[in-house]
Design a protein around this motif. Structure first.
Motif, PDB file in Angstrom:
ATOM      1  N   LEU A  35     -22.780  31.192   2.532  1.00  0.00           N
ATOM      2  CA  LEU A  35     -22.503  29.803   2.929  1.00  0.00           C
ATOM      3  C   LEU A  35     -23.043  28.820   1.889  1.00  0.00           C
ATOM      4  N   ARG A  36     -24.218  29.108   1.340  1.00  0.00           N
ATOM      5  CA  ARG A  36     -24.752  28.237   0.286  1.00  0.00           C
ATOM      6  C   ARG A  36     -23.841  28.282  -0.946  1.00  0.00           C
ATOM      7  N   ALA A  37     -23.353  29.481  -1.284  1.00  0.00           N
ATOM      8  CA  ALA A  37     -22.496  29.632  -2.471  1.00  0.00           C
ATOM      9  C   ALA A  37     -21.194  28.855  -2.333  1.00  0.00           C
ATOM     10  N   ILE A  38     -20.561  28.918  -1.155  1.00  0.00           N
ATOM     11  CA  ILE A  38     -19.309  28.163  -1.011  1.00  0.00           C
ATOM     12  C   ILE A  38     -19.587  26.665  -0.914  1.00  0.00           C
ATOM     13  N   GLY A  39     -20.787  26.308  -0.505  1.00  0.00           N
ATOM     14  CA  GLY A  39     -21.185  24.898  -0.557  1.00  0.00           C
ATOM     15  C   GLY A  39     -21.360  24.435  -1.992  1.00  0.00           C
ATOM     16  N   GLU A  40     -21.987  25.269  -2.812  1.00  0.00           N
ATOM     17  CA  GLU A  40     -22.169  24.941  -4.230  1.00  0.00           C
ATOM     18  C   GLU A  40     -20.829  24.865  -4.949  1.00  0.00           C
ATOM     19  N   ALA A  41     -19.870  25.674  -4.511  1.00  0.00           N
ATOM     20  CA  ALA A  41     -18.521  25.643  -5.094  1.00  0.00           C
ATOM     21  C   ALA A  41     -17.697  24.479  -4.531  1.00  0.00           C
ATOM     22  N   ARG A  42     -18.288  23.707  -3.649  1.00  0.00           N
ATOM     23  CA  ARG A  42     -17.684  22.513  -3.054  1.00  0.00           C
ATOM     24  C   ARG A  42     -16.485  22.817  -2.160  1.00  0.00           C
ATOM     25  N   LEU A  43     -16.478  24.015  -1.580  1.00  0.00           N
ATOM     26  CA  LEU A  43     -15.428  24.330  -0.618  1.00  0.00           C
ATOM     27  C   LEU A  43     -15.704  23.599   0.688  1.00  0.00           C
ATOM     28  N   ILE A  44     -16.935  23.651   1.140  1.00  0.00           N
ATOM     29  CA  ILE A  44     -17.336  22.916   2.339  1.00  0.00           C
ATOM     30  C   ILE A  44     -18.657  22.218   2.052  1.00  0.00           C
ATOM     31  N   THR A  45     -18.853  21.095   2.699  1.00  0.00           N
ATOM     32  CA  THR A  45     -20.105  20.367   2.594  1.00  0.00           C
ATOM     33  C   THR A  45     -20.663  20.212   3.999  1.00  0.00           C
ATOM     34  N   PRO A  46     -21.647  21.042   4.343  1.00  0.00           N
ATOM     35  CA  PRO A  46     -22.187  20.945   5.696  1.00  0.00           C
ATOM     36  C   PRO A  46     -22.931  19.633   5.893  1.00  0.00           C
ATOM     37  N   LEU A  47     -22.891  19.161   7.113  1.00  0.00           N
ATOM     38  CA  LEU A  47     -23.703  17.995   7.437  1.00  0.00           C
ATOM     39  C   LEU A  47     -25.139  18.465   7.579  1.00  0.00           C
ATOM     40  N   ARG A  48     -26.052  17.533   7.599  1.00  0.00           N
ATOM     41  CA  ARG A  48     -27.468  17.880   7.731  1.00  0.00           C
ATOM     42  C   ARG A  48     -28.008  17.296   9.030  1.00  0.00           C
ATOM     43  N   SER A  49     -28.832  18.080   9.692  1.00  0.00           N
ATOM     44  CA  SER A  49     -29.505  17.591  10.902  1.00  0.00           C
ATOM     45  C   SER A  49     -30.588  16.598  10.479  1.00  0.00           C
ATOM     46  N   GLU A  50     -31.193  15.946  11.452  1.00  0.00           N
ATOM     47  CA  GLU A  50     -32.265  15.006  11.127  1.00  0.00           C
ATOM     48  C   GLU A  50     -33.400  15.704  10.398  1.00  0.00           C
TER      49      GLU A  50
END
Length: 116
Positions: A35-50
């Motif tokens: 999940l971190r890798a596909i985030g780094e590849a800009r496929l998905i950008t997860p939202l962040r909790s508080e």
């Protein structure tokens, strides 16, 4: 964050970030590293909790699942992410095109019924 939106509405929302990284990885049968890798590849950008933790929506999980299918078949992760992005863009373009066609047909049907 979304306390003013009823819980039922949030649970039906494909874009609501309901899943933690651990739960998302479990659901996909993968690792948080994927999940971190596909985030780094800009496929998905997860939202962040508080608290700064990654949170994923059902839509993002579907996108991640498609990338995982490609990676499992031997596609490098960067290529898999690009393929999924292009597939998503194509699907959106086809949806917009269909809307334009429906609107054009409605316009031509209405103008034809007035003549006469």
């Amino acid at each position: 964050m979304t306390a003013d939106i009823p819980l039922g509405d949030r649970l039906d929302d494909d874009d609501y970030p309901a899943y933690t990284m651990g739960r998302a990885a479990e659901m996909l049968g993968t690792t948080p590293g994927f999940l971190r890798a596909i985030g780094e590849a800009r496929l998905i950008t997860p939202l962040r909790s508080e608290g700064g933790h990654r949170r994923y929506s059902r839509y993002q999980l579907r996108i991640a699942a498609r990338a995982r299918e490609l990676v499992d078949r031997g596609t490098p992760i960067e290529a898999a992410c690009r393929i999924v992005i292009l597939e998503d863009q194509l699907e959106e373009a086809q949806r917009i095109n269909a809307e334009y066609r429906r609107a054009a047909n409605t316009t031509s049907d209405n103008s034809g019924s007035r003549a006469g």
